[in-house]
Write an enzyme that holds these catalytic residues in place. Structure first.
Site, PDB file in Angstrom:
ATOM      1  CG  LEU A  96      -1.797   1.230   1.435  1.00  0.00           C
ATOM      2  CD1 LEU A  96      -2.752   1.443   0.264  1.00  0.00           C
ATOM      3  CD2 LEU A  96      -2.592   1.116   2.747  1.00  0.00           C
ATOM      4  N   GLY A 108       2.454   7.782   2.578  1.00  0.00           N
ATOM      5  CA  GLY A 108       2.455   6.873   3.709  1.00  0.00           C
ATOM      6  C   GLY A 108       1.127   6.971   4.435  1.00  0.00           C
ATOM      7  N   GLY A 168      23.024  -0.350  33.549  1.00  0.00           N
ATOM      8  CA  GLY A 168      24.034  -0.433  32.499  1.00  0.00           C
ATOM      9  C   GLY A 168      23.934  -1.706  31.683  1.00  0.00           C
ATOM     10  CD  GLU A 171      -0.387  -3.075   9.419  1.00  0.00           C
ATOM     11  OE1 GLU A 171      -1.225  -2.504   8.702  1.00  0.00           O
ATOM     12  OE2 GLU A 171       0.152  -4.138   9.104  1.00  0.00           O
TER      13      GLU A 171
END
Length: 390
Positions: free
Chosen positions: A133, A139, A347, A370
């Site tokens: 798509l 986008g 750490g 999505e």
């Protein structure tokens, strides 16, 4: 460090069959996915053999009709399987979600002849799908896509570029949205394109901060020819088909996000109960205990949200708003939980010796795919207050 394994998530599954299904998934995860996940992700290895195994086990078509190769499972069960897979390795969980998304158009809008011809191989024949798509310039604004399909007799000729395609370059088939008419959403049509079609070429995979084992690439369609028998639905119906697929796909992303978050919490609890400072486990300190409690609460809330949306879908009721809410909440929760898990480990959490840094990097992409979480907020607001005024 302790080798104590986390307690499995207690699943609320509707049938004995679904309970056996999840037990099978956990067995595959423990033997075939989890032991190699960190090493293969760091090396950028795509686990195609895992997807072949999942197909052979009937796990690539769970929410589809068994007469066509699916598993006849409700979405409520399918999503919990995705969560289990994503907790072990997001490349696999998200890959299964994308594959299911790529089958949605044909299963929901194809003719009986098309479904019989293609779905058995797509759902249980070892094939892997891609969903095409997005494009380099479209986008979030998917309705502005430029890839064009032009009719030539009984064929269509597709030309253009799709971007950010999961399984780009390795997929056996692609569900492709292309423009066949006017600008905007009404001029888009869906097609089923073979992955080895002449003129279809993949660019080099993107170099990503996470999910290095999952190939994400542009796909170039240079005059790709497909017959009209591979057009899905009516001409101009493609955008509606795409939106329908995305509602279901967003639930898949939500489940994957909770899987990633659960994996991070499990690691944080394991570390906090084993690591000793000032003569006692760091899990004894209230500040850290409260952090773990908040992490667990976000996960449980997210899981409840995506499962409720799935139950609406299974009941045939509208679930678009709930799908957007689930995707938004679960992926934001995954980002918070994985970040907190790194903090719990201090750490050590910032090193490759522990999985939480990988989980944090992977969680970020789930807020983007999505439909970004900003788009999810727009979807939810439209359900509440109607479309924006122009």
């Amino acid at each position: 460090m302790s080798d104590r394994a986390p307690q499995p998530v207690e699943r609320r599954l509707p049938t004995e069959e679904s309970r056996q299904l999840v037990a099978l998934v956990r067995d595959i995860v423990s033997k075939e996915i989890a032991p190699r996940a960190a090493e293969e992700e760091e090396a950028g290895v795509f686990p195609r053999e895992v997807f072949t195994l999942l197909s052979e086990a009937g796990l690539l078509g769970l929410p589809y009709d068994s007469a066509l190769g699916g598993g006849d499972q409700p979405y409520e069960v399918y999503l919990q399987v995705l969560e289990e897979l994503a907790a072990a390795r997001l490349t696999v969980g998200l890959g299964v979600s994308v594959h299911s998304l790529s089958c949605h158009a044909l299963a929901g809008y194809g003719t009986d002849e098309q479904r019989a011809a293609h779905l058995p191989a797509m759902l249980s024949g070892g094939l892997l799908g891609a969903y095409c798509l997005s494009e380099p310039a479209s986008g979030s604004d998917a309705a502005s896509l430029r890839t064009r399909a032009v009719r030539d007799g009984n064929d269509w000729v597709i030309t253009g570029t799709k971007a950010w395609i999961t399984h780009g370059g390795v997929a056996d088939f692609c569900t492709v949205l292309a423009r066949t008419g006017v600008d905007g959403p009404r001029g888009i049509t869906a097609f089923l394109v073979p992955g080895d079609a002449e003129g279809l070429n993949a660019a080099l995979p993107e170099k990503k901060m996470g999910m290095k084992g999952s190939p994400t690439a542009q796909l170039n369609f240079d005059g790709v020819r497909v017959g009209d028998d591979r057009r899905i639905g009516e001409e101009g119906q493609g955008f509606a088909i795409a939106l329908s697929a995305l509602d279901s796909g967003r639930l898949g992303i939500a489940a994957c996000a909770i899987g990633v978050a659960q994996a991070a919490l499990d690691e944080a609890v394991r570390y906090a109960t084993d690591r000793r400072q000032f003569g006692r486990p760091i899990a004894d300190f209230q500040g850290l205990r409260f952090m773990l409690a908040d992490m667990a609460t976000q996960i449980e809330a997210g899981r409840a949200l995506y499962l409720e949306a799935a139950r609406l879908r299974d009941a045939g009721q509208p679930f678009s708003r709930q799908a957007a809410m689930a995707k938004l909440f679960c992926t934001d929760a995954a980002m918070r939980v994985t970040t907190d898990a790194v903090q719990v480990l201090g750490g050590y959490g910032y090193t490759l010796d522990f999985p939480v840094e990988r989980l944090m990097r992977e969680a970020k992409v789930l807020q983007i795919v999505e439909g970004t979480n900003q788009i999810q907020r727009m979807v939810i607001a439209r359900h509440l207050a109607g479309p924006e005024t122009r």
